[in-house]
Design a protein around this motif. Sequence first.
Motif, mmCIF file in Angstrom:
data_model
loop_
_atom_site.group_PDB
_atom_site.id
_atom_site.type_symbol
_atom_site.label_atom_id
_atom_site.label_comp_id
_atom_site.label_asym_id
_atom_site.label_seq_id
_atom_site.Cartn_x
_atom_site.Cartn_y
_atom_site.Cartn_z
ATOM 1 N N SER A 129 5.713 8.626 2.192
ATOM 2 C CA SER A 129 4.498 7.814 2.306
ATOM 3 C C SER A 129 4.558 6.829 3.470
ATOM 4 C CB SER A 129 4.247 7.060 0.997
ATOM 5 O OG SER A 129 5.323 6.192 0.695
ATOM 6 N N THR A 130 5.759 6.547 3.968
ATOM 7 C CA THR A 130 5.870 5.592 5.080
ATOM 8 C C THR A 130 5.311 6.150 6.382
ATOM 9 O OG1 THR A 130 8.120 6.362 5.568
ATOM 10 C CG2 THR A 130 7.891 4.476 4.072
ATOM 11 N N ILE B 290 0.874 4.175 -2.761
ATOM 12 C CA ILE B 290 0.662 5.582 -2.422
ATOM 13 C C ILE B 290 1.734 6.447 -3.068
ATOM 14 C CG2 ILE B 290 0.725 7.251 -0.530
ATOM 15 C CD1 ILE B 290 -0.597 5.145 1.239
ATOM 16 N N GLY C 53 -1.051 2.675 4.559
ATOM 17 C CA GLY C 53 0.337 2.287 4.409
ATOM 18 C C GLY C 53 0.934 1.698 5.665
ATOM 19 N N LEU D 151 -6.221 4.892 1.794
ATOM 20 C CA LEU D 151 -5.155 5.102 0.820
ATOM 21 C C LEU D 151 -5.401 6.310 -0.070
ATOM 22 C CD1 LEU D 151 -4.476 1.423 -0.335
ATOM 23 C CD2 LEU D 151 -3.379 2.712 1.486
ATOM 24 N N ASP E 35 0.825 -1.202 0.000
ATOM 25 C CA ASP E 35 0.000 0.000 0.000
ATOM 26 C C ASP E 35 0.866 1.262 0.000
ATOM 27 O OD1 ASP E 35 -2.295 -1.519 0.036
ATOM 28 O OD2 ASP E 35 -2.544 -1.421 2.224
ATOM 29 N N THR E 36 1.939 1.223 0.755
ATOM 30 C CA THR E 36 2.847 2.374 0.806
ATOM 31 C C THR E 36 3.470 2.635 -0.558
ATOM 32 O OG1 THR E 36 3.354 2.028 3.150
ATOM 33 C CG2 THR E 36 4.960 3.253 1.856
#
Length: 270
Positions: free
Chosen positions: A217-218, A84, A227, A145, A80-81
Amino acid sequence: MTHAASLPATWSYRSRTVRLALWAGWLALVALFVWCWQIMTQTTIWAFVLDAPRQAADIGARMVPPKWGYLPELMLPLWDTLNIATLGTMGGVILAVPVALMAARNTTPSATILRPIALFIIVASRSINSLIWALLLVTIIGPGLLAGIIAIALRSIGFIGKLFYEAIEETDPTQIEAIEATGAGPVQVLTYGVVPQVMPTLWGISVFRWDINIRESTILGLVGAGGIGLKLNASMAVLAWDQVTVILLLILGTVIASEWVAAWVRRTII
């Protein structure tokens, strides 16, 4: 005339007035530093500060050894991260290109109206951190997200737009003039005179921004934007420091991998 009066004056690098002014300036700077320090530390509990090394050592001991069995649960949040960062970068590029064309002096349709608007968009995007964008978007459209993707895109507009419009302004005017001499219109001049010159720069900026967005994004999950940051926030909330270690090592490995991918793309495509 006496012998002493005939001697030349002693040369000095700075006059007495300048030296006094410098000393006064340094004294004012020290006083300003002390005043700012007092304001910043007036609510500091120094007992906690003195105890910080012991607390750090305690947390460090709890983080070892890492809980490697927690790693499979992180694969989906990591994916997901990456999504993103990638989708947010793509959205940022799509939005930044027309903004950059409006901001560049040699391509803007209106230097009095559209260019100031484009420059304002670039400055506004760069002024607000992606974490703040995510916090606002989570409030507006809810957690998930989508909020993270839009936050990364909005943050990327300023970075990509600024560097790209500067690259457009630095294009070789002789190539553009040669195309204009053939009777080409503004669209043809842009397509065949400007775009070929700036495309390598656009690729480089986009890859560089994607690399940055991997890092940003993390942490978006800390405010609910999805994420791996969600897992990090959850682990820290329950004081599961061995899980935090695994998450941090995974983030470190992801960043190193993104650095390698970005360098490879720049070498092979640009």
